[in-house]
Design a protein around this motif. Structure first.
Motif, PDB file in Angstrom:
ATOM      1  N   ARG A  12       0.836  -1.218   0.000  1.00 16.23           N
ATOM      2  CA  ARG A  12       0.000   0.000   0.000  1.00 16.23           C
ATOM      3  C   ARG A  12       0.862   1.256   0.000  1.00 16.23           C
ATOM      4  O   ARG A  12       0.535   2.237  -0.665  1.00 16.23           O
ATOM      5  CB  ARG A  12      -0.940   0.006   1.214  1.00 16.23           C
ATOM      6  CG  ARG A  12      -2.083  -0.966   1.101  1.00 16.23           C
ATOM      7  CD  ARG A  12      -3.080  -0.749   2.219  1.00 16.23           C
ATOM      8  NE  ARG A  12      -2.439  -0.652   3.526  1.00 16.23           N
ATOM      9  CZ  ARG A  12      -2.478  -1.601   4.458  1.00 16.23           C
ATOM     10  NH1 ARG A  12      -3.132  -2.705   4.261  1.00 16.23           N
ATOM     11  NH2 ARG A  12      -1.867  -1.432   5.613  1.00 16.23           N
ATOM     12  N   ASP A  15       2.301   1.780  -3.469  1.00 15.34           N
ATOM     13  CA  ASP A  15       1.244   2.243  -4.362  1.00 15.34           C
ATOM     14  C   ASP A  15       0.947   3.721  -4.128  1.00 15.34           C
ATOM     15  O   ASP A  15       0.802   4.496  -5.075  1.00 15.34           O
ATOM     16  CB  ASP A  15      -0.014   1.394  -4.154  1.00 15.34           C
ATOM     17  CG  ASP A  15      -1.098   1.749  -5.142  1.00 15.34           C
ATOM     18  OD1 ASP A  15      -0.810   1.750  -6.367  1.00 15.34           O
ATOM     19  OD2 ASP A  15      -2.229   2.040  -4.700  1.00 15.34           O
ATOM     20  N   LYS A  16       0.900   4.101  -2.866  1.00 17.74           N
ATOM     21  CA  LYS A  16       0.632   5.505  -2.523  1.00 17.74           C
ATOM     22  C   LYS A  16       1.763   6.415  -3.031  1.00 17.74           C
ATOM     23  O   LYS A  16       1.502   7.480  -3.593  1.00 17.74           O
ATOM     24  CB  LYS A  16       0.479   5.630  -1.002  1.00 17.74           C
ATOM     25  CG  LYS A  16       0.014   6.967  -0.537  1.00 17.74           C
ATOM     26  CD  LYS A  16      -0.230   6.952   0.967  1.00 17.74           C
ATOM     27  CE  LYS A  16      -0.757   8.279   1.438  1.00 17.74           C
ATOM     28  NZ  LYS A  16      -1.072   8.277   2.858  1.00 17.74           N
ATOM     29  N   ALA A  18       3.821   5.769  -5.501  1.00 21.07           N
ATOM     30  CA  ALA A  18       3.827   5.736  -6.964  1.00 21.07           C
ATOM     31  C   ALA A  18       2.754   6.638  -7.549  1.00 21.07           C
ATOM     32  O   ALA A  18       2.926   7.197  -8.623  1.00 21.07           O
ATOM     33  CB  ALA A  18       3.644   4.301  -7.457  1.00 21.07           C
ATOM     34  N   ARG A  19       1.628   6.811  -6.836  1.00 24.25           N
ATOM     35  CA  ARG A  19       0.521   7.611  -7.357  1.00 24.25           C
ATOM     36  C   ARG A  19       0.607   9.096  -7.004  1.00 24.25           C
ATOM     37  O   ARG A  19      -0.124   9.904  -7.566  1.00 24.25           O
ATOM     38  CB  ARG A  19      -0.816   7.053  -6.844  1.00 24.25           C
ATOM     39  CG  ARG A  19      -1.198   5.747  -7.522  1.00 24.25           C
ATOM     40  CD  ARG A  19      -2.567   5.256  -7.102  1.00 24.25           C
ATOM     41  NE  ARG A  19      -2.554   4.812  -5.708  1.00 24.25           N
ATOM     42  CZ  ARG A  19      -3.337   5.317  -4.753  1.00 24.25           C
ATOM     43  NH1 ARG A  19      -4.196   6.249  -5.008  1.00 24.25           N
ATOM     44  NH2 ARG A  19      -3.260   4.863  -3.524  1.00 24.25           N
ATOM     45  N   GLN A  21       1.337  12.888  -7.071  1.00 18.46           N
ATOM     46  CA  GLN A  21       1.646  13.772  -8.205  1.00 18.46           C
ATOM     47  C   GLN A  21       3.098  14.234  -8.163  1.00 18.46           C
ATOM     48  O   GLN A  21       3.746  14.349  -9.193  1.00 18.46           O
ATOM     49  CB  GLN A  21       0.710  14.994  -8.206  1.00 18.46           C
ATOM     50  CG  GLN A  21      -0.709  14.663  -8.576  1.00 18.46           C
ATOM     51  CD  GLN A  21      -0.815  14.157 -10.004  1.00 18.46           C
ATOM     52  OE1 GLN A  21      -0.152  14.648 -10.907  1.00 18.46           O
ATOM     53  NE2 GLN A  21      -1.648  13.147 -10.217  1.00 18.46           N
ATOM     54  N   GLU A  47       7.916   2.716 -11.552  1.00 17.61           N
ATOM     55  CA  GLU A  47       6.478   3.023 -11.562  1.00 17.61           C
ATOM     56  C   GLU A  47       6.206   4.481 -11.923  1.00 17.61           C
ATOM     57  O   GLU A  47       5.225   4.792 -12.575  1.00 17.61           O
ATOM     58  CB  GLU A  47       5.845   2.711 -10.205  1.00 17.61           C
ATOM     59  CG  GLU A  47       5.580   1.259  -9.960  1.00 17.61           C
ATOM     60  CD  GLU A  47       4.541   0.676 -10.902  1.00 17.61           C
ATOM     61  OE1 GLU A  47       3.503   1.327 -11.135  1.00 17.61           O
ATOM     62  OE2 GLU A  47       4.796  -0.420 -11.421  1.00 17.61           O
ATOM     63  N   ARG A  48       7.062   5.373 -11.485  1.00 20.56           N
ATOM     64  CA  ARG A  48       6.844   6.809 -11.680  1.00 20.56           C
ATOM     65  C   ARG A  48       7.402   7.318 -13.012  1.00 20.56           C
ATOM     66  O   ARG A  48       7.055   8.398 -13.455  1.00 20.56           O
ATOM     67  CB  ARG A  48       7.482   7.589 -10.531  1.00 20.56           C
ATOM     68  CG  ARG A  48       6.859   7.272  -9.182  1.00 20.56           C
ATOM     69  CD  ARG A  48       7.462   8.108  -8.085  1.00 20.56           C
ATOM     70  NE  ARG A  48       7.222   9.518  -8.319  1.00 20.56           N
ATOM     71  CZ  ARG A  48       6.080  10.142  -8.080  1.00 20.56           C
ATOM     72  NH1 ARG A  48       5.058   9.486  -7.596  1.00 20.56           N
ATOM     73  NH2 ARG A  48       5.950  11.437  -8.310  1.00 20.56           N
ATOM     74  N   ARG A  51       5.515   9.252 -15.765  1.00 22.30           N
ATOM     75  CA  ARG A  51       4.103   9.344 -15.378  1.00 22.30           C
ATOM     76  C   ARG A  51       3.861  10.419 -14.327  1.00 22.30           C
ATOM     77  O   ARG A  51       2.824  11.060 -14.327  1.00 22.30           O
ATOM     78  CB  ARG A  51       3.625   7.996 -14.810  1.00 22.30           C
ATOM     79  CG  ARG A  51       3.601   6.897 -15.823  1.00 22.30           C
ATOM     80  CD  ARG A  51       3.006   5.626 -15.208  1.00 22.30           C
ATOM     81  NE  ARG A  51       3.255   4.520 -16.099  1.00 22.30           N
ATOM     82  CZ  ARG A  51       4.023   3.474 -15.807  1.00 22.30           C
ATOM     83  NH1 ARG A  51       4.600   3.387 -14.633  1.00 22.30           N
ATOM     84  NH2 ARG A  51       4.200   2.520 -16.674  1.00 22.30           N
ATOM     85  N   ARG A  52       4.787  10.558 -13.408  1.00 29.19           N
ATOM     86  CA  ARG A  52       4.646  11.483 -12.288  1.00 29.19           C
ATOM     87  C   ARG A  52       5.955  12.235 -12.092  1.00 29.19           C
ATOM     88  O   ARG A  52       7.013  11.807 -12.521  1.00 29.19           O
ATOM     89  CB  ARG A  52       4.310  10.731 -10.995  1.00 29.19           C
ATOM     90  CG  ARG A  52       3.047   9.897 -11.045  1.00 29.19           C
ATOM     91  CD  ARG A  52       1.844  10.786 -10.785  1.00 29.19           C
ATOM     92  NE  ARG A  52       0.666   9.979 -10.521  1.00 29.19           N
ATOM     93  CZ  ARG A  52      -0.329   9.844 -11.381  1.00 29.19           C
ATOM     94  NH1 ARG A  52      -0.270  10.422 -12.546  1.00 29.19           N
ATOM     95  NH2 ARG A  52      -1.373   9.122 -11.078  1.00 29.19           N
TER      96      ARG A  52
END
Length: 168
Positions: A12, A15-16, A18-19, A21, A47-48, A51-52
């Protein structure tokens, strides 16, 4: 991250992160990474990637990051993703913290401050006598403080000074 891995929150948390901004890695590469740090960093950077946004601050030059990351293959993979499309800002000159550092308190000032505090009975009077302390005490503070108990008193008084300024 190590604690999150132990109590089951690691997926978790990753995931947090990676998401988000904008992910800020402050004081990156101040020490060598272990396998437990290196591989999650690779996963996170992967992951980033494209994308971010990720902002990295470091006092160590980028040329030294490869050695600090450790494993050459993993270091290549991480740095390829970090450096590709990166905007670099290199700051030069003296440290701003050194320029703003307050003078170091000596043992002579502590009895003065405490005497004023105990005789007036007013916290505000004692707080006003506490000089502004730097955000991070200089390394020399450890050598010049007579005892840690006196340092703790000064830190408490300095905190009270800041708190009284923020919440009159």
């Amino acid at each position: 991250m190590a604690l999150a891995r132990l109590d089951g929150r690691f997926p978790r948390l990753m995931d947090k992160l990676a998401r988000a901004q904008l992910l800020i890695l402050d004081d990156f590469a101040t020490h060598s990474l272990t396998d437990q740090q290196r591989f999650p960093l690779l996963e996170l950077v992967e992951e980033r990637y494209q994308r971010r946004s990720t902002l990295i601050t470091a006092q160590v030059p980028i040329s030294a990051w490869h050695d600090l990351i450790g494993d050459a293959t993993v270091a290549d993979a991480i740095l390829d993703r970090i450096v590709h499309n990166a905007h670099r800002i290199s700051l030069e000159g003296d440290s701003r913290r050194e320029q703003k550092a307050a003078p170091i308190l000596t043992g002579n000032e502590i009895p003065e401050i405490m005497a004023k505090f105990s005789t007036t009975g007013s916290q505000n009077d004692a707080i006003k006598t506490v000089p502004d302390l730097p955000e991070t005490p200089p390394a020399t503070c450890r050598n010049q403080c007579p005892t840690s108990a006196k340092c703790a008193i000064l830190v408490r008084l300095a905190f009270m000074k800041v708190a009284s300024a923020m919440w009159p």
